[in-house]
Write an enzyme that holds these catalytic residues in place. Structure first.
Site, PDB file in Angstrom:
ATOM      1  N   TYR A   1       0.882  -1.159   0.000  1.00 58.05           N
ATOM      2  CA  TYR A   1       0.000   0.000   0.000  1.00 58.05           C
ATOM      3  C   TYR A   1       0.924   1.215   0.000  1.00 58.05           C
ATOM      4  O   TYR A   1       1.864   1.274   0.798  1.00 58.05           O
ATOM      5  CB  TYR A   1      -0.891   0.056   1.232  1.00 58.05           C
ATOM      6  CG  TYR A   1      -1.792  -1.137   1.426  1.00 58.05           C
ATOM      7  CD1 TYR A   1      -2.516  -1.670   0.372  1.00 58.05           C
ATOM      8  CD2 TYR A   1      -1.927  -1.718   2.685  1.00 58.05           C
ATOM      9  CE1 TYR A   1      -3.343  -2.752   0.558  1.00 58.05           C
ATOM     10  CE2 TYR A   1      -2.765  -2.791   2.884  1.00 58.05           C
ATOM     11  CZ  TYR A   1      -3.481  -3.308   1.822  1.00 58.05           C
ATOM     12  OH  TYR A   1      -4.297  -4.379   2.007  1.00 58.05           O
TER      13      TYR A   1
ATOM     14  N   CYS B   1       1.513   2.895   3.432  1.00 62.67           N
ATOM     15  CA  CYS B   1       1.762   1.998   4.566  1.00 62.67           C
ATOM     16  C   CYS B   1       3.140   2.276   5.146  1.00 62.67           C
ATOM     17  O   CYS B   1       4.131   2.279   4.420  1.00 62.67           O
ATOM     18  CB  CYS B   1       1.687   0.555   4.072  1.00 62.67           C
ATOM     19  SG  CYS B   1       2.501  -0.648   5.130  1.00 62.67           S
TER      20      CYS B   1
ATOM     21  N   PHE C   1       5.082   0.441   6.965  1.00 64.64           N
ATOM     22  CA  PHE C   1       5.967  -0.711   6.850  1.00 64.64           C
ATOM     23  C   PHE C   1       6.460  -0.884   5.414  1.00 64.64           C
ATOM     24  O   PHE C   1       7.609  -1.246   5.186  1.00 64.64           O
ATOM     25  CB  PHE C   1       5.260  -1.971   7.356  1.00 64.64           C
ATOM     26  CG  PHE C   1       4.895  -1.887   8.807  1.00 64.64           C
ATOM     27  CD1 PHE C   1       5.847  -2.071   9.790  1.00 64.64           C
ATOM     28  CD2 PHE C   1       3.597  -1.596   9.192  1.00 64.64           C
ATOM     29  CE1 PHE C   1       5.525  -1.970  11.121  1.00 64.64           C
ATOM     30  CE2 PHE C   1       3.256  -1.497  10.521  1.00 64.64           C
ATOM     31  CZ  PHE C   1       4.224  -1.683  11.501  1.00 64.64           C
ATOM     32  N   CYS C   2       5.592  -0.625   4.447  1.00 65.35           N
ATOM     33  CA  CYS C   2       6.023  -0.645   3.049  1.00 65.35           C
ATOM     34  C   CYS C   2       6.994   0.491   2.772  1.00 65.35           C
ATOM     35  O   CYS C   2       7.968   0.336   2.020  1.00 65.35           O
ATOM     36  CB  CYS C   2       4.814  -0.536   2.127  1.00 65.35           C
ATOM     37  SG  CYS C   2       3.602  -1.865   2.323  1.00 65.35           S
TER      38      CYS C   2
END
Length: 373
Positions: free
Chosen positions: A101, A104, A106-107
């Site tokens: 995403y 996001c 974490f991304c």
């Protein structure tokens, strides 16, 4: 266990060598095309509008990415190519594909790592409702990083640790390195099965490699501590801050609509329905994580704690160059760019100079020399 695994890896022979620019990728025992092997989970999110983060045992609203991915159901998915040098991907090199995403945290951490090290990769935006983009995978979270469409890496921290280990220890295959992050299943207080992965903040290095990578005492422990802090503490402050008021919630989803390039009807639905839902949920998150009435104060304190940990005598926590903790914290914070929470953070904390240095380091791929050694 991590130390034992690192010692064992030093005895493992090299697998097949593939080159990506001047980076050698040792893929080890990769199955035939279409056979996917999954490693790692944890700090990602389930592909639903309000994902569950299993690592901490609590529900964490997926600040912007969930909303962006949800409304991608209204328009065709498009892949984006990110090239470290602005040129076409090197012919014959392994293909890196990041399923994500866009906003996001974490991304964003994984993108910060890949960008800093100058590793070209493709991006596939995942729809968290339909999930067509990852229907081939039994793993239902993002980020997922695929190598040559065959070797599957899951969890932002496992991805960063395993790739960093590989960039340092070229004689080890990536598949062998990933075996050092074993899966652990348990049940949370609600009786739901959760999955975590052991050693995910460790680099699987020999004693000599560890000494060369962390020449100063306790810097390895410091890096691990703050990487975990970014996953377990800092991310919990993002959603309550970007959806703090109705006005900020609307502004956040206005940003989502702009990034998604929606039509008039689609944009109206995304902005107003999504903003209303996330405003309500952000209040629940504030109570869940025991935040102050003014959640900005918690954000300011956390960011200033980070700056204090970096100190006045270092450009980065890693010294003259960012380490994995720098990349993790930067990746989390930058998902707020363009929003009021980000502007307030830059104006009311001491993070600005460190942040701008990190921005330049990733934009200029300053870690590329490490990847090409």
């Amino acid at each position: 266990m991590a130390a034992a695994c690192a010692r064992a890896l030093s005895k493992v022979g090299s697998g097949p060598v593939r080159r990506f620019g001047s980076v050698s990728y040792l893929l080890g025992n990769v199955g035939p095309r279409g056979s996917r092997r999954a490693y790692g989970t944890g700090a990602g999110f389930r592909s639903t509008p309000i994902p569950v983060r299993t690592g901490g045992g609590g529900v964490l609203v997926f600040l912007l990415g969930g909303g962006l991915g949800f409304y991608q159901t209204l328009k065709p998915n498009q892949n984006q190519q990110n090239r470290a040098d602005g040129d076409a991907q090197v012919s014959g090199g392994p293909k890196l594909t990041l399923y994500q995403y866009k906003t996001c945290p974490f991304c964003s951490k994984v993108r910060a790592f890949l960008d800093y090290h100058g590793l070209p990769y493709e991006v596939v935006e995942v729809n968290p409702v339909m999930r067509q983009e990852i229907q081939w995978s039994s793993y239902r979270k993002v980020p997922i990083l695929m190598v040559d469409d065959q070797l599957q890496l899951n969890d932002s921290s496992v991805i960063m640790s395993s790739l960093k280990t590989f960039l340092i220890s070229r004689e080890k295959s990536l598949s062998d390195i990933l075996r050092c992050y074993p899966e652990m299943k348990s049940r949370n207080d609600g009786g739901k099965e959760v999955t975590e992965y052991n050693n995910k903040y460790w680099l699987m290095l020999s004693e000599a490699e560890t000494a060369a990578t962390y020449p100063q005492k306790d810097t390895q422990k410091e890096e691990m501590k703050w990487r975990q802090w970014a996953d377990d503490c800092l991310v919990h402050l993002i959603s309550p801050n970007v959806y703090r008021t109705t006005g900020e919630a609307l502004a956040s989803f206005d940003y989502i609509v702009r990034e998604g390039k929606f039509g008039t009807v689609e944009g109206f639905f995304a902005k107003y329905v999504g903003a209303a839902a996330m405003y309500v949920i952000s209040k629940r998150l504030k109570n869940r994580h025991n935040l102050q009435d003014d959640v900005r104060e918690d954000l300011y304190k956390a960011v200033n704690d980070w700056v204090a940990a970096v100190g006045k005598n270092r450009k980065f926590m890693g010294g003259d160059k960012p380490n994995l903790a720098d990349l993790a914290v930067f990746g989390v914070l930058r998902v707020m760019e363009g929003l009021q929470a980000f502007d307030d953070m830059m104006d009311n904390t001491r993070v600005k100079y460190w942040y701008r240095r990190m921005e330049r380091a990733t934009l200029n791929h300053e870690g590329r020399s490490q990847s090409q050694q």
